[in-house]
Design an enzyme around this catalytic site. Structure first.
Site, mmCIF file in Angstrom:
data_model
loop_
_atom_site.group_PDB
_atom_site.id
_atom_site.type_symbol
_atom_site.label_atom_id
_atom_site.label_comp_id
_atom_site.label_asym_id
_atom_site.label_seq_id
_atom_site.Cartn_x
_atom_site.Cartn_y
_atom_site.Cartn_z
ATOM 1 N N ILE A 76 3.479 18.956 -32.444
ATOM 2 C CA ILE A 76 2.734 19.048 -33.695
ATOM 3 C C ILE A 76 2.764 17.668 -34.321
ATOM 4 O O ILE A 76 3.641 16.869 -34.034
ATOM 5 C CB ILE A 76 3.311 20.118 -34.651
ATOM 6 N N ASP A 77 1.790 17.387 -35.149
ATOM 7 C CA ASP A 77 1.657 16.013 -35.598
ATOM 8 C C ASP A 77 2.710 15.629 -36.634
ATOM 9 O O ASP A 77 3.471 16.468 -37.123
ATOM 10 C CB ASP A 77 0.234 15.718 -36.092
ATOM 11 N N LYS A 78 2.761 14.361 -36.918
ATOM 12 C CA LYS A 78 3.805 13.780 -37.768
ATOM 13 C C LYS A 78 3.943 14.510 -39.103
ATOM 14 O O LYS A 78 5.059 14.841 -39.528
ATOM 15 C CB LYS A 78 3.496 12.300 -38.006
ATOM 16 N N THR A 117 2.885 17.489 -40.036
ATOM 17 C CA THR A 117 2.951 18.945 -39.996
ATOM 18 C C THR A 117 4.406 19.332 -39.751
ATOM 19 O O THR A 117 5.075 18.753 -38.897
ATOM 20 C CB THR A 117 2.061 19.515 -38.876
ATOM 21 N N ARG A 158 -7.168 21.969 -38.719
ATOM 22 C CA ARG A 158 -7.703 21.047 -39.726
ATOM 23 C C ARG A 158 -9.221 20.919 -39.593
ATOM 24 O O ARG A 158 -9.945 20.902 -40.599
ATOM 25 C CB ARG A 158 -7.019 19.692 -39.597
#
Length: 343
Positions: free
Chosen positions: A154-156, A158, A257
């Site tokens: 998962i991204d930074k 999140t 998103r």
């Protein structure tokens, strides 16, 4: 199969800078592709033109065409999806919020702001650096080289749940479940506006934007991108924003998103997708100040990986995990709840 799974989640798909070339102050006007031919060794003009067309090569951080004429002091960057170099992962004693752990896998609750794996400009302080330190104290197991196996990311910015495999068999078993879309994942998000209808399914292809490859966009006609399905449900109506649950059937880059923006409800304070602007509400200065304070309290997109379910590759038992919303999201929800009650 594993490659598909590891890259198949709600993570950042950044471009990593490989070259930065600053044109001389006395640079004569010359086509960009020709200019780079003299400065990028062992790269054909065809590849340069392809890189320009794909948006990997930019001038002053803008996408241009091959026939763009380089001007004095122009900054030309060449960026690619993979880091410019490989680096040994250095173990770092970084605290981990371990939700569950056994001999084969572990579940991590990743905080917002932590990068998952080392990459350009983030070679240290990542989740993988922390896991490498943790794994040093583990007993040796067949297929365990002392390095954790990332199954998904998962991204930074999140927060939430990630599963980590400790050996190759577990990694392969989990990766197959991601590939087959049998993993159950739900996210909670604060979005602008109130979805109408309050629940539904977004079944639209997503892929890299043709204008900006850092951004994922929806291709409603299905002629481009990859198949993506998000099921959403309204959890809390706060007049101008709402708390929604998003259940992933697929897990493309930035899927939630992009899908929520397509639906007309960008994630709250999601700068990449326009959610860092006041999109709903009044024009009163008091309201504007209230929203700005909420942005400061939650300086990231309001997205949290809340639940994770899968079949344990070894025991074959169904495993289900849930972690509460982090303090920053709870704080902003409480602020909005209070605001709509008294205004």
């Amino acid at each position: 199969m594993i490659e598909e799974a590891v890259n198949d989640d709600e993570q950042d798909d950044e471009l990593f800078e490989h070259h930065r070339i600053v044109a001389d102050p006395k640079q004569s006007l010359v086509r960009l592709d020709k200019f780079l031919m003299d400065r990028l060794p062992n790269v054909t003009r065809t590849k340069i033109q392809g890189g320009i067309e794909e948006g990997f090569i930019r001038v002053n951080d803008k996408i241009v065409k091959s026939n763009y004429r380089v001007r004095p002091a122009d900054i030309i960057t060449v960026s690619l999806p993979q880091p410019p170099r490989d680096t040994d992962v250095k173990p770092e004693n970084i605290p981990l919020n371990i939700v569950y752990e056994d001999a084969y896998l572990m579940i991590i609750n990743k905080p917002a702001g932590m990068v998952v794996h080392p990459a350009y400009q983030n070679w240290s302080g990542t989740l993988v650096n922390a896991l490498a330190y943790h794994f040093e104290s583990l007993p040796e197991m067949p297929g365990n080289t002392g390095r954790p196996g990332l199954v998904h990311r998962i991204d930074k910015d999140t927060s939430g749940l990630l599963v980590i495999a400790k050996d190759e068999d577990t990694l392969t078993g989990l990766a197959k479940q991601f590939f087959d879309h049998t993993i159950e994942r739900t996210y909670n998000a604060i979005v602008w506006g109130i979805p109408d209808p309050p629940s539904g399914t977004i079944d639209k292809n997503v892929g890299r934007s043709l204008k900006d490859r850092r951004v994922t966009t929806v291709f409603p006609n299905g002629d481009m991108g990859r198949h993506a399905i998000t099921h959403y449900e309204l959890l809390q109506d706060l007049r101008y924003v709402s708390l929604v649950q998003c259940k992933l059937e697929t897990g493309r880059t930035h899927q939630i998103r992009a899908h929520m923006k397509y639906l007309g409800h960008p994630l709250f304070n999601d700068a990449m997708y326009g959610g860092d602007q006041i999109l709903k509400g009044t024009t009163f200065s008091k309201y504007k100040q209230f929203v700005e304070n909420c942005f400061k309290a939650l300086p990231r997109q309001a997205l949290h990986a809340k639940t994770l379910g899968f079949v344990h590759p070894k025991t074959k038992e169904w495993m289900q995990f849930e972690c509460p919303l982090p303090d920053d999201i709870n704080d902003v929800l409480a602020r909005w709840d209070n605001y709509v009650k008294y205004n």
